[in-house]
Design a protein around this motif. Structure first.
Motif, short mmCIF file in Angstrom:
data_model
loop_
_atom_site.label_atom_id
_atom_site.label_comp_id
_atom_site.label_asym_id
_atom_site.label_seq_id
_atom_site.Cartn_x
_atom_site.Cartn_y
_atom_site.Cartn_z
N HIS A 90 0.82 -1.22 0.00
CA HIS A 90 0.00 0.00 0.00
C HIS A 90 0.86 1.27 0.00
N THR A 91 2.03 1.21 -0.65
CA THR A 91 2.88 2.40 -0.78
C THR A 91 3.24 2.59 -2.25
N SER A 92 3.92 3.67 -2.53
CA SER A 92 4.38 3.96 -3.89
C SER A 92 5.82 3.51 -4.12
N LEU A 93 6.40 2.73 -3.19
CA LEU A 93 7.81 2.38 -3.30
C LEU A 93 8.15 1.67 -4.61
N ASP A 94 7.45 0.61 -4.95
CA ASP A 94 7.77 -0.12 -6.18
C ASP A 94 7.65 0.79 -7.40
N GLN A 95 6.61 1.58 -7.44
CA GLN A 95 6.40 2.51 -8.56
C GLN A 95 7.55 3.50 -8.66
N GLU A 96 7.99 4.05 -7.54
CA GLU A 96 9.10 5.01 -7.53
C GLU A 96 10.41 4.35 -7.93
N LEU A 97 10.66 3.14 -7.45
CA LEU A 97 11.88 2.42 -7.83
C LEU A 97 11.90 2.16 -9.33
N ARG A 99 10.37 3.92 -11.58
CA ARG A 99 10.53 5.22 -12.24
C ARG A 99 12.00 5.58 -12.38
N TYR A 100 12.80 5.17 -11.42
CA TYR A 100 14.25 5.44 -11.45
C TYR A 100 15.05 4.26 -12.01
N ASP A 101 14.37 3.24 -12.52
CA ASP A 101 15.01 2.03 -13.07
C ASP A 101 15.90 1.32 -12.06
N ILE A 102 15.50 1.32 -10.80
CA ILE A 102 16.27 0.69 -9.73
C ILE A 102 16.01 -0.82 -9.76
N THR A 103 17.09 -1.59 -9.67
CA THR A 103 16.98 -3.05 -9.63
C THR A 103 17.71 -3.65 -8.43
N HIS A 104 18.46 -2.84 -7.69
CA HIS A 104 19.28 -3.33 -6.57
C HIS A 104 19.08 -2.40 -5.37
N LEU A 105 18.66 -2.96 -4.24
CA LEU A 105 18.38 -2.19 -3.04
C LEU A 105 19.40 -2.51 -1.95
N VAL A 106 19.93 -1.47 -1.33
CA VAL A 106 20.73 -1.61 -0.12
C VAL A 106 19.81 -1.21 1.02
N ILE A 107 19.59 -2.13 1.97
CA ILE A 107 18.58 -1.93 3.01
C ILE A 107 19.23 -1.71 4.37
N THR A 108 18.72 -0.68 5.06
CA THR A 108 19.14 -0.33 6.41
C THR A 108 17.88 0.02 7.21
N GLY A 109 18.02 0.12 8.54
CA GLY A 109 16.92 0.69 9.31
C GLY A 109 16.49 -0.10 10.54
N ARG A 121 12.62 -9.54 2.38
CA ARG A 121 11.97 -10.71 1.78
C ARG A 121 11.06 -10.28 0.62
N ARG A 122 10.31 -9.22 0.84
CA ARG A 122 9.39 -8.76 -0.22
C ARG A 122 10.15 -8.26 -1.43
N ALA A 123 11.23 -7.51 -1.23
CA ALA A 123 12.05 -7.02 -2.35
C ALA A 123 12.60 -8.20 -3.15
N PHE A 124 13.10 -9.21 -2.45
CA PHE A 124 13.61 -10.41 -3.10
C PHE A 124 12.51 -11.07 -3.95
N SER A 125 11.33 -11.21 -3.38
CA SER A 125 10.24 -11.88 -4.10
C SER A 125 9.73 -11.05 -5.28
N MET A 126 10.07 -9.77 -5.29
CA MET A 126 9.69 -8.89 -6.40
C MET A 126 10.83 -8.75 -7.42
N PHE A 161 17.92 -14.24 1.15
CA PHE A 161 17.22 -13.23 0.37
C PHE A 161 18.09 -12.04 -0.03
N ALA A 162 19.26 -11.93 0.60
CA ALA A 162 20.10 -10.74 0.40
C ALA A 162 21.56 -11.10 0.56
N ASP A 163 22.41 -10.29 -0.06
CA ASP A 163 23.83 -10.33 0.26
C ASP A 163 23.97 -9.51 1.54
#
Length: 175
Positions: A90-97, A99-109, A121-126, A161-163
């Motif tokens: 229920h966010t615009s994250l995938d749409q925004e990624l 839009r910027y042609d992003i295929t690789h995410l570095v995750i923190t938080g 897990r969700r990013a991996f499955s997408m 799911f991630a390096d």
């Protein structure tokens, strides 16, 4: 492969007196370092901001809801609002990624076993390539195990799911 940095829920409410996230100061140092590396190589930065209901530490529009001032977003950064542990639901994250042609995410938080885990897990499955900064996510002690044990466990489990690398080993130019 175009990259982006995701900073999940590093908000003032996670630093409330008497309930500061585990190793909160070190977390800020590591996240800030990754932000600086990303900015120096023109990598987009996405701040994920949790909107909690009234009375909660991350209550929308209140001081606790604001992104921590040590890592404050700049004008070019993208802020995504969410209401669940899944940064995509229920966010615009995938749409925004896209839009910027992003295929690789570095995750923190924050919080390791909730929003960070779910988003990895969700990013991996997408079909995103995912890198988790092993020392740039955190949580709190539970009744059963310590925050550090939760972090260590997730750094091992999320390897499916991630390096997983420490922030000092993450260079946005050669991921």
């Amino acid at each position: 492969m175009k990259k982006a940095l995701l900073v999940i829920d590093v908000q003032n409410g996670m630093y409330e007196v008497g309930n500061v996230v585990h190793n909160g100061g070190k977390l800020l140092v590591n996240v800030k370092s990754l932000i600086e590396k990303a900015r120096s190589t023109d990598i987009p930065i996405f701040f994920i901001q949790h909107n909690a209901p009234p009375g909660k530490p991350l209550e929308y529009g209140k001081k606790g809801w604001e992104i921590h001032p040590e890592i404050a977003p700049e004008d070019q950064d993208i802020i995504i609002q969410k209401t669940t542990p899944d940064s995509f639901l229920h966010t615009s994250l995938d749409q925004e990624l896209k839009r910027y042609d992003i295929t690789h995410l570095v995750i923190t938080g924050i919080q390791t076993e909730a929003c960070v885990d779910t988003t990895c897990r969700r990013a991996f499955s997408m079909d995103y390539k995912v890198t988790l900064a092993s020392d740039a996510h955190s949580t709190w002690d539970s009744d059963e195990i310590t925050a550090q044990q939760i972090i260590n466990h997730h750094n091992k489990v999320l390897r499916w799911f991630a390096d997983v690398y420490p922030s000092k080993d993450i260079a946005f130019t050669d991921l």
